[in-house]
Scaffold this motif. Structure first.
Motif, mmCIF file in Angstrom:
data_model
loop_
_atom_site.group_PDB
_atom_site.id
_atom_site.type_symbol
_atom_site.label_atom_id
_atom_site.label_comp_id
_atom_site.label_asym_id
_atom_site.label_seq_id
_atom_site.Cartn_x
_atom_site.Cartn_y
_atom_site.Cartn_z
ATOM 1 N N ALA A 1 0.827 -1.215 0.000
ATOM 2 C CA ALA A 1 0.000 0.000 0.000
ATOM 3 C C ALA A 1 0.855 1.255 0.000
ATOM 4 C CB ALA A 1 -0.936 -0.004 1.205
ATOM 5 N N GLY A 2 2.102 1.110 -0.458
ATOM 6 C CA GLY A 2 2.985 2.270 -0.542
ATOM 7 C C GLY A 2 2.634 3.145 -1.733
ATOM 8 N N ASN B 1 -5.477 11.812 -1.946
ATOM 9 C CA ASN B 1 -5.405 12.056 -3.392
ATOM 10 C C ASN B 1 -6.794 12.326 -3.969
ATOM 11 O OD1 ASN B 1 -2.630 11.765 -3.537
ATOM 12 N ND2 ASN B 1 -2.713 9.581 -4.035
ATOM 13 N N TYR B 2 -7.761 11.522 -3.543
ATOM 14 C CA TYR B 2 -9.126 11.714 -4.031
ATOM 15 C C TYR B 2 -9.722 13.020 -3.515
ATOM 16 C CZ TYR B 2 -9.581 7.072 -6.166
ATOM 17 O OH TYR B 2 -9.441 5.975 -6.980
ATOM 18 N N GLY C 1 -1.100 3.886 -5.776
ATOM 19 C CA GLY C 1 -1.375 4.469 -7.089
ATOM 20 C C GLY C 1 -1.965 3.456 -8.051
ATOM 21 N N ILE C 2 -1.440 2.222 -8.017
ATOM 22 C CA ILE C 2 -1.974 1.159 -8.876
ATOM 23 C C ILE C 2 -3.428 0.880 -8.505
ATOM 24 C CG2 ILE C 2 -1.796 -1.295 -9.448
ATOM 25 C CD1 ILE C 2 1.271 -0.986 -9.059
ATOM 26 N N ALA C 3 -3.695 0.809 -7.206
ATOM 27 C CA ALA C 3 -5.061 0.544 -6.747
ATOM 28 C C ALA C 3 -6.036 1.587 -7.272
ATOM 29 C CB ALA C 3 -5.097 0.501 -5.221
ATOM 30 N N MET C 4 -5.629 2.848 -7.278
ATOM 31 C CA MET C 4 -6.520 3.920 -7.713
ATOM 32 C C MET C 4 -6.960 3.753 -9.162
ATOM 33 S SD MET C 4 -4.807 7.268 -5.869
ATOM 34 C CE MET C 4 -6.006 8.423 -6.544
ATOM 35 N N ASN C 5 -6.091 3.202 -10.014
ATOM 36 C CA ASN C 5 -6.472 2.975 -11.405
ATOM 37 C C ASN C 5 -7.693 2.082 -11.508
ATOM 38 O OD1 ASN C 5 -4.268 4.241 -13.092
ATOM 39 N ND2 ASN C 5 -3.018 2.973 -11.778
ATOM 40 N N PHE D 1 4.003 -0.522 -13.929
ATOM 41 C CA PHE D 1 3.386 0.797 -13.868
ATOM 42 C C PHE D 1 4.476 1.839 -13.618
ATOM 43 C CE2 PHE D 1 -0.088 -2.018 -12.910
ATOM 44 C CZ PHE D 1 -1.228 -1.382 -13.374
ATOM 45 N N PHE D 2 4.202 3.056 -14.044
ATOM 46 C CA PHE D 2 5.165 4.139 -13.876
ATOM 47 C C PHE D 2 4.653 5.117 -12.824
ATOM 48 C CE2 PHE D 2 6.627 2.059 -17.516
ATOM 49 C CZ PHE D 2 7.928 2.454 -17.776
ATOM 50 N N SER D 3 5.553 5.668 -12.073
ATOM 51 C CA SER D 3 5.187 6.527 -10.940
ATOM 52 C C SER D 3 5.015 7.987 -11.376
ATOM 53 C CB SER D 3 6.273 6.434 -9.864
ATOM 54 O OG SER D 3 5.912 7.164 -8.724
ATOM 55 N N PRO D 4 3.967 8.683 -10.867
ATOM 56 C CA PRO D 4 2.894 8.158 -10.011
ATOM 57 C C PRO D 4 1.909 7.312 -10.820
ATOM 58 C CG PRO D 4 2.546 10.491 -10.449
ATOM 59 C CD PRO D 4 3.875 10.144 -11.060
ATOM 60 N N ALA D 5 1.629 6.118 -10.318
ATOM 61 C CA ALA D 5 0.894 5.115 -11.094
ATOM 62 C C ALA D 5 -0.530 5.519 -11.409
ATOM 63 C CB ALA D 5 0.901 3.782 -10.340
ATOM 64 N N ASN D 6 -1.109 6.396 -10.609
ATOM 65 C CA ASN D 6 -2.480 6.841 -10.882
ATOM 66 C C ASN D 6 -2.524 7.976 -11.903
ATOM 67 O OD1 ASN D 6 -1.213 8.199 -8.579
ATOM 68 N ND2 ASN D 6 -3.049 9.445 -8.512
ATOM 69 N N VAL D 7 -1.348 8.446 -12.329
ATOM 70 C CA VAL D 7 -1.270 9.565 -13.285
ATOM 71 C C VAL D 7 -0.624 9.144 -14.602
ATOM 72 C CG1 VAL D 7 -0.301 11.856 -13.705
ATOM 73 C CG2 VAL D 7 -1.176 11.269 -11.427
ATOM 74 N N MET D 8 0.512 8.464 -14.534
ATOM 75 C CA MET D 8 1.280 8.137 -15.737
ATOM 76 C C MET D 8 0.511 7.177 -16.649
ATOM 77 S SD MET D 8 4.090 9.856 -15.688
ATOM 78 C CE MET D 8 5.256 9.007 -16.747
#
Length: 699
Positions: free
Chosen positions: A301-302, A339-340, A307-311, A431-438
């Motif tokens: 959950a780091g 973030n949300y 970030g992956i989870a958010m996708n 996935f690329f960091s930040p994973a919820n953006v890239m």
């Protein structure tokens, strides 16, 4: 049949169908002409309605025909529009769903238009470095108003039909089925004996058109950067205001043909097709059915795991997220919610949507709770021992058929797969960091990865709005394997005489989002340090500048520690040149006996980009990437390569591979020259006068 016609009372309803977006391919164009002629010859037909069906009017040109003979075959889109414009019977277009590009231009050539309120309307050609080439720049200002048209054409951004309700573009905005309303309008037109209006005959009504155009030219010139298309769009729109229609059409055509040959448009078109081609895997046909993914598990959950989870949460897919300690889990959940909440504060989502997403997230400390997941992604430390511990646990608890994925950025996916008894279900999802953006997702196909597993993840990538590129197994895959050579050259440049700010400035000047040293500070210089330590053991013959190691020994890991190649201030991400770092670099050059010299920006750019190109050629030879355009997509979507230069392999094609080889031969005579041995494929293509990619030509 791609085009059908049916008679409703005295109205001929012409329907064309070319999934998925009703592209105006040659068969559709031919069918539209034939159906029109049939309706005109039928005395029982008093009016004509043209529709693309219930979901889509048309997305414009059929991109599947680009680079094929069909593109040049008559009737052209111009011919179709001219034929419908010349109709002696009233023609009404019914727009359900979307009308883009040539689809909108076709609708502008008929007498009346009906659109559903939420239909998307636009002329996006500027996003390919072009301008609308079938009358869009001339008719849309007449129909939608000068300011509306200019904003739509120069930005390329679609708008909802209902936002144009007060313009002359639409005769009726439908709250139901646009086709039904178009038929009703046809009855009214015939009953009242209404005239056959033509958009081309309308005058553009604006209180100060020339003043508005002058202001717009200044603003567009300032905002368009390296792209010539926006100003060319303005030229054509200006012609619509100042010239007769036919002369304006000549300006539009000249602008289109000129833009067609610009390097920027060629690069944008290449990027467009490359991204679509990347989603298709040669040996996976339609007979391979993806597995169903109803729930996803995330290990860790780091920063990456969260970030992956958010996708997946954003796509409405429930997620179970696992950590080893409650405090780590709590911290991860807090970050996701933060973030949300930040997105909600910026108006990007509602408070209700925040709660909806968080409601799909289930935290746990127990591996057993992952037993109902259809796909499980680990996002733990980049070490084999850590991966081994995770995958051995997953092998015990994951249900049969669950896909097991590693978010590794460099490690051997085949070795990781062998930590389980089901290597066919294992692959890499980098996935690329930040994973919820890239946008980029490297999908790493292991030697045992089942076809349906790969097909599932490629389809899932689309659902979570990622640009997925398949990579074979090697150290660093496509992106990081290439960036290592880029980083090596950046370090050698420091040894020889450059400083971080000069290197970054030179590469950013040609369009990169950031240079190698700013990138290192953002990602964390300790990450590269860990990789180099492994390299020193595994590849002792590979040389690096020691400056990066010295930097890390100083504790300068980047933005997260407040200092890296640059100095940073609290709350300020600005990279300030560091006298301490500059002194370290100069001293290091002296320590290794290198006399520092002046290095110009051209050399910096060539050495950085050509190092990417050469390694990319090796990757192609080895089959790690299926095609050069996949490599370009990786660098455009994940590494900040300027889109208007098309990616490293396309850039090399543009320069000419013989010129690339000549430059490499020069650098081979200098410091660390052994890094410049050309890849056999690069040399072979250069000798044959060939290129990595072929440039797509639009219709």
């Amino acid at each position: 049949m791609p085009v059908t016609s049916a008679i409703h009372d005295f109205v001929a309803v012409i329907t064309f169908s070319n999934p998925p977006v009703n592209g105006l391919g040659q068969a559709i164009r031919r069918g539209l002409i034939d159906a029109l002629n049939e309706a005109l010859e039928n005395d029982a037909v008093k009016a004509i309605v043209v529709t693309g069906g219930s979901q889509y009017f048309s997305g414009g040109a059929d991109i599947r025909e680009f680079n094929t003979p069909q593109v040049q075959m008559e009737p052209s889109l111009h011919s179709v529009i001219n034929a419908y414009e010349a109709s002696t019977k009233p023609v009404i277009v019914a727009i359900n769903g979307t009308a883009l590009g040539g689809g909108l231009e076709l609708s502008l050539g008929v007498n009346y238009r009906v659109a559903s309120a939420n239909a998307l309307i636009g002329l996006p050609e500027v996003k390919l470095g072009l301008l609308p080439g079938a009358g869009g720049t001339q008719r849309l200002p007449r129909a939608a108003g000068l300011e509306n048209a200019l904003n739509m054409i120069v930005s390329g951004t679609p708008v909802l039909a209902k936002t144009l309700a007060d313009t002359r573009l639409f005769d009726r905005i439908s709250q139901g089925d646009a086709q039904d309303d178009a038929i009703a309008l046809a009855h009214e037109v015939v009953a009242a004996g209404k005239p056959l209006p033509h958009v081309r005959d309308w005058k553009i009504d604006h209180p100060n058109a020339e003043g508005f155009l002058g202001f717009s030219r200044t603003a567009i010139a300032a905002a368009s950067g390296p792209y010539p298309a926006p100003l060319r769009c303005l030229d054509a729109i200006e012609a619509a205001v100042l010239k007769p229609f036919d002369e304006g059409m000549q300006v539009e055509r000249a602008g289109f043909m000129a833009l067609l040959e610009t390097p920027e448009s060629k690069a944008l078109r290449h990027a467009f097709f490359a991204e679509r081609a990347a989603s298709k895997v040669t040996d996976i046909g339609s007979d391979v059915k993806p597995r169903e993914i109803k729930r996803v598990g995330i290990i860790g959950a780091g920063t990456m795991g969260g970030g992956i989870a958010m996708n997946f949460l954003n796509a409405g897919i429930p997620v179970t997220i696992l950590e080893v300690k409650q405090e780590f889990l709590d911290r991860g959940l807090t970050t996701i919610r933060k973030n949300y909440d930040n997105s909600a504060k910026k108006g990007r989502m509602t408070a209700e949507q925040v709660e909806q997403r968080m409601g799909l997230l289930t935290p746990t400390l127990a591996y057993a709770d992952l037993g109902d997941a259809d796909m499980i992604i680990e996002a733990v430390f980049e070490e084999y021992d850590a991966k081994k511990a995770v995958f051995e646990q997953l092998d015990k608890v994951a249900k049969p058929g669950a896909i097991l994925a590693s978010n590794t950025s460099t490690l051997d996916v085949d070795r990781i797969a062998n930590f389980t008894s089901r290597p066919q279900d294992v692959l890499g999802t980098h996935f690329f960091s930040p994973a919820n953006v890239m946008k980029l997702l490297e999908v790493v196909r292991g030697k045992a990865t089942a076809k349906d597993v790969l097909a599932t993840v490629m389809a899932l990538a689309k659902k979570i709005k990622k640009t997925a590129v398949v990579s074979g197994v090697c150290d660093g895959f496509i992106g990081n394997r290439m960036i290592e050579q880029y980083s090596r050259q950046a370090g050698f440049l420091l040894d020889e005489g450059a400083l971080p700010q000069q290197v970054d400035r030179a590469i950013e000047k040609i369009g990169f989002a950031m240079g190698p040293f700013r990138m290192g500070d953002l990602a964390g210089n300790d990450i590269g340090w860990a990789i180099r330590k492994r390299r020193y053991r595994e590849k002792p013959d590979m040389t690096y500048s020691k400056t990066a190691d010295l930097l890390c020994e100083m504790g300068r890991y980047g933005q997260k520690t407040g200092s890296g190649w640059y100095d940073y201030k609290a709350g300020d991400r600005t990279a300030y040149p560091s006298a301490e770092v500059d002194a370290m670099i100069v001293k290091h050059s002296a320590d290794i006996g290198v006399t520092r010299r002046k290095i110009d920006d051209k050399e910096i750019v060539e050495r950085l980009i050509y190092s990417l190109v050469n390694e990319g050629a090796h990757i192609l030879e080895e089959g790690i990437a299926a095609k050069a355009s996949d490599i370009d997509t990786v660098y455009l979507a994940g590494y900040g390569f300027p889109v208007w230069r098309g990616g490293p392999m396309f850039y090399a094609d543009t320069v000419g591979l013989s010129h690339v080889i000549a430059a490499m031969n020069r650098y081979a005579k200098g410091y660390q020259g052994d890094a410049w041995e050309p890849a056999p494929l690069l040399r072979k293509l250069a000798d044959a006068g060939q290129s990595f990619n072929t440039t797509a030509k639009p219709a």
